[in-house]
Design an enzyme around this catalytic site. Sequence first.
Site, mmCIF file in Angstrom:
data_model
loop_
_atom_site.group_PDB
_atom_site.id
_atom_site.type_symbol
_atom_site.label_atom_id
_atom_site.label_comp_id
_atom_site.label_asym_id
_atom_site.label_seq_id
_atom_site.Cartn_x
_atom_site.Cartn_y
_atom_site.Cartn_z
ATOM 1 N N LYS A 40 0.839 -1.205 0.000
ATOM 2 C CA LYS A 40 0.000 0.000 0.000
ATOM 3 C C LYS A 40 0.876 1.258 0.000
ATOM 4 C CE LYS A 40 -0.153 -0.053 5.062
ATOM 5 N NZ LYS A 40 -0.961 -0.424 6.239
ATOM 6 N N TYR A 268 15.655 30.384 6.902
ATOM 7 C CA TYR A 268 14.580 31.197 7.488
ATOM 8 C C TYR A 268 14.694 31.284 9.008
ATOM 9 C CZ TYR A 268 12.247 30.742 2.962
ATOM 10 O OH TYR A 268 11.932 30.780 1.635
HETATM 11 C C1 LIG Z 1 -0.291 -1.466 6.848
HETATM 12 C C2 LIG Z 1 -0.895 -2.734 7.250
HETATM 13 C C3 LIG Z 1 -0.101 -3.879 7.429
HETATM 14 C C4 LIG Z 1 1.407 -3.868 7.383
HETATM 15 O O1 LIG Z 1 1.917 -3.346 8.579
HETATM 16 P P1 LIG Z 1 3.487 -3.360 8.887
HETATM 17 O O2 LIG Z 1 3.588 -2.940 10.288
HETATM 18 O O3 LIG Z 1 4.082 -2.364 7.939
HETATM 19 O O4 LIG Z 1 3.971 -4.733 8.609
HETATM 20 C C5 LIG Z 1 -0.735 -5.083 7.684
HETATM 21 N N1 LIG Z 1 -2.078 -5.152 7.773
HETATM 22 C C6 LIG Z 1 -2.869 -4.065 7.625
HETATM 23 C C7 LIG Z 1 -4.333 -4.220 7.738
HETATM 24 C C8 LIG Z 1 -2.306 -2.822 7.373
HETATM 25 O O5 LIG Z 1 -3.090 -1.754 7.243
#
Ligand SMILES: *Cc1c(COP(=O)(O)O)cnc(C)c1O
Length: 380
Positions: A40, A268
Site C-alpha cells: 500500500k 529562514y
Molecule cells: C499497513 C498494514 C499492514 C502492514 O503493517 P506493517 O507494520 O508495515 O507490517 C498489515 N495489515 C494491515 C491491515 C495494514 O493496514
Amino acid sequence: MVSDSTAQPLREAVIDTDAITANTRTFGALTSTPILAVVKANAYGHGAVRTARAALAGGAVMLGVTDLSEAFELREAGITADILSWLHAPGTRFERAVAERITIGISTLEQLSAAIDAGSVANPARVHLKLDTGLSRNGLPPEDWDEAFAVALHARQAGVLDVDGLFSHVSNTSDADDRAALAAFLDGVERAAAIGIRPRLRHIAATAAAIGLPDTRLDLVRIGIGLHGLSPDPDKFRAAELGLRPSMTLRGTVANVRRVPAGTGLSYGYAYRTERETTLALVPLGYADGIPRQASNRAPVRIGDAVLRVSGRIAMDQFIVDVGDAPVAVGDEVVLFGDPAAGDPAVEAWADAADTINYEIVTRIGGRVPRREVTDGATA
Ligand SMILES: *Cc1c(COP(=O)(O)O)cnc(C)c1O
C-alpha cells in the site's frame, strides 16, 4: 521520471530490490508462514510495482493494498498474484474488482452486500471478512459478525461468494493487548466455523506481531515495513539482528558551497548561526520532498566520511549543512539515510529528529524524488 543520465541528479531515492527480495525470504524463514506483502501507499514510498515483484521473487504468496486503485495499478503492470484490498469508499461497487480477481476485504455489511451483488456463479466475488478485535478502525464490529457470517454463508451456497479468508489487525499496544485481540479473533473464527464458514486463510499479524508473537502467525503474515528492512519497533527488534537490510537510500547532490564568517544566520528565521568562519553545503531536498521540517537543526546527513547535521530550518526545497572545514565541493554526494551497516545515517535517526516513526519518514518521500532501482548495488 525521465532524467538526463549525464547530469548528476539533484536528489534520488535508490531502491535496492534485491534487499526487498532477501528481506521477504528472511521473513519466510523467521516465521515459517506464507507471506502477504503489503505494498500500500506506493509500498511505503519505495514503489508498489517494483516492491511487489521483488517480494514475489522472495516467496510472497499474496499482495495487500489499501485502495482498489492500488490493486488495479498492480494488475495494469501485469502482476497476476492474489491481491487483497481492504479500505473502500462508501457506496463502492465491486464489479471491476471481481472482474480483475481482486480479493475484497469486507468491513461492513454494506460492503458484503455490494460484493455479493458483484459476484456471479461464473465468477464469484472473493472476500476476506475483516473482524475488528480492538483497534476500532475498519473491520466488522463484533455485534455484526453473526449476521455477516449468515449472509456470507447464504451467498456462498448460492455460488456467488467465495469466503477465502477471515482477518483482523492488532494494536501493538502490549503483548497482553495483542493476545486479547488474537483471542477475540479466534472466537470469531470459531463462530464462523460453527455455521459452516471455514476459510482457507486466517490472518492477524503485521510485521511486529509476526516477529514478536508467534501465536499470531496463523495461515498468513502481512509484512509491510519489514520488506524494506526496517523494524516496526526499533526499541524492541533491531532490523540488522534479524538479518534485514534497508532497501532505500535517500541521497542528494551538494548544489552550492559557500565560505561564510562567524555569526552568519542560516535559512529562514536564522535558527542557526555559525560560531566561526565555516563552509556551508546546500542540499537540494526540502519538505516538498517529504523531508520533515521538524528535523531542522537536528537530523544527520553523511557527506564523504563525515556525519554532520542539518543546520537551520529545512525549507520547501533545500536545507544547509555547516560542514566546518571539511573539503566539500559542489557535486558531492549527501546521504540523508540508508544502510547503517554502510555508515549511512539510519532512517530511525530522522524519525527521532522529527519525533515520528521510520514508517512516516520513508512513506512521505515525495513524488519529486526520482526512484532509481538497483540490484545488489548495480543499476537495473
Ligand atoms: C499497513 C498494514 C499492514 C502492514 O503493517 P506493517 O507494520 O508495515 O507490517 C498489515 N495489515 C494491515 C491491515 C495494514 O493496514
